[in-house]
Design an enzyme around this catalytic site. Structure first.
Site, short mmCIF file in Angstrom:
data_model
loop_
_atom_site.label_atom_id
_atom_site.label_comp_id
_atom_site.label_asym_id
_atom_site.label_seq_id
_atom_site.Cartn_x
_atom_site.Cartn_y
_atom_site.Cartn_z
N ARG A 186 0.81 -1.23 0.00
CA ARG A 186 0.00 0.00 0.00
C ARG A 186 0.83 1.27 0.00
NH1 ARG A 186 -2.79 -0.91 5.47
NH2 ARG A 186 -0.66 -1.60 5.83
N LYS A 197 15.92 24.43 14.02
CA LYS A 197 15.12 23.88 12.92
C LYS A 197 15.23 22.36 12.88
CE LYS A 197 16.00 27.91 10.00
NZ LYS A 197 16.63 28.38 8.76
N GLN A 219 6.07 26.40 14.72
CA GLN A 219 5.59 26.63 13.36
C GLN A 219 6.20 25.61 12.42
OE1 GLN A 219 5.71 30.77 12.18
NE2 GLN A 219 6.29 30.23 10.09
N HIS A 258 21.31 31.02 5.73
CA HIS A 258 20.52 31.96 6.50
C HIS A 258 20.55 31.68 7.99
CE1 HIS A 258 17.90 31.88 2.62
NE2 HIS A 258 18.91 32.71 2.48
N HIS A 290 22.11 28.15 8.04
CA HIS A 290 21.54 26.97 7.40
C HIS A 290 21.24 27.26 5.93
CE1 HIS A 290 17.85 24.67 6.19
NE2 HIS A 290 18.70 23.71 6.48
N ASP A 322 20.80 36.26 -1.43
CA ASP A 322 21.84 35.26 -1.16
C ASP A 322 23.13 35.57 -1.92
OD1 ASP A 322 20.17 33.99 0.60
OD2 ASP A 322 19.57 32.42 -0.80
#
Length: 182
Positions: free
Chosen positions: A23, A71, A46, A61, A118, A169
């Site tokens: 499946r 994160k 979040q 960043h 990151h 960037d």
């Protein structure tokens, strides 16, 4: 889940247990108790998601001061090279980085604590990248380190001509001229 401590303390690779059959598959993407027992208490507030095409490089960043973010990142479609750079001046690994390939196949996750820059590079035709954060986005606290700073020696496996970067960037500062954490 298997929690793998990287060569930089506090940065973890997390491999979920995947149960597959005809499946499809099932896995636990996040389990608070297990995460806290291995990594520590992080109050994620979040979830974010981005979609990018081959050659897109987002980063490096971070947010400064009280707006710093931890994160927990993963890829749900495609493949990326994910990079975390230690921006903590008091750290024995200051200026070093960890790179890990995240993909829909390996289902690995990467935990990046506060105090790190990151970024990621898309290696597949398309990538959907999702991540949890423990603090709000604050544009006034945002900072970027130049992705190709020679002192970082990050091996981005796509030629410079194929990279797709934002103007922000491309205009990022060198590591030497960055704001650091204590």
């Amino acid at each position: 889940m298997v929690f793998i401590q990287t060569e930089i303390e506090g940065v973890w690779i997390i491999e979920p247990k995947v149960f597959s059959d005809a499946r499809g598959y099932f896995m636990e993407a996040f389990k608070k108790g297990e995460f806290e027992a291995n990594v520590g208490v992080i109050n994620f507030i979040q979830d974010n998601e981005s979609q990018s095409s081959f050659g897109v490089l987002r980063g490096l960043h971070y947010q400064k001061g009280e707006y710093s973010q931890a994160k927990l990142v993963r890829v749900i479609k495609g493949k990326v090279l994910d990079v975390a750079v230690d921006m903590r001046k008091s750290s024995p690994t200051f200026g070093r980085h960890v790179s890990v390939e995240l993909s829909e196949e390996n289902k690995r996750q990467f935990f990046i604590p506060r105090g790190f820059a990151h970024g990621f590079l898309v290696l597949s035709d398309e990538a959907i990248f999702t991540y949890k954060v423990d603090n709000v986005y604050a544009p006034q606290a945002e900072a970027s380190v130049l992705y190709n700073d020679k002192s970082l020696a990050i091996n981005w496996p796509v030629s410079e001509e194929q990279l797709i970067l934002s103007d922000k960037d491309r205009a990022a500062v060198t590591f030497e001229n960055s704001s650091f954490f204590i």
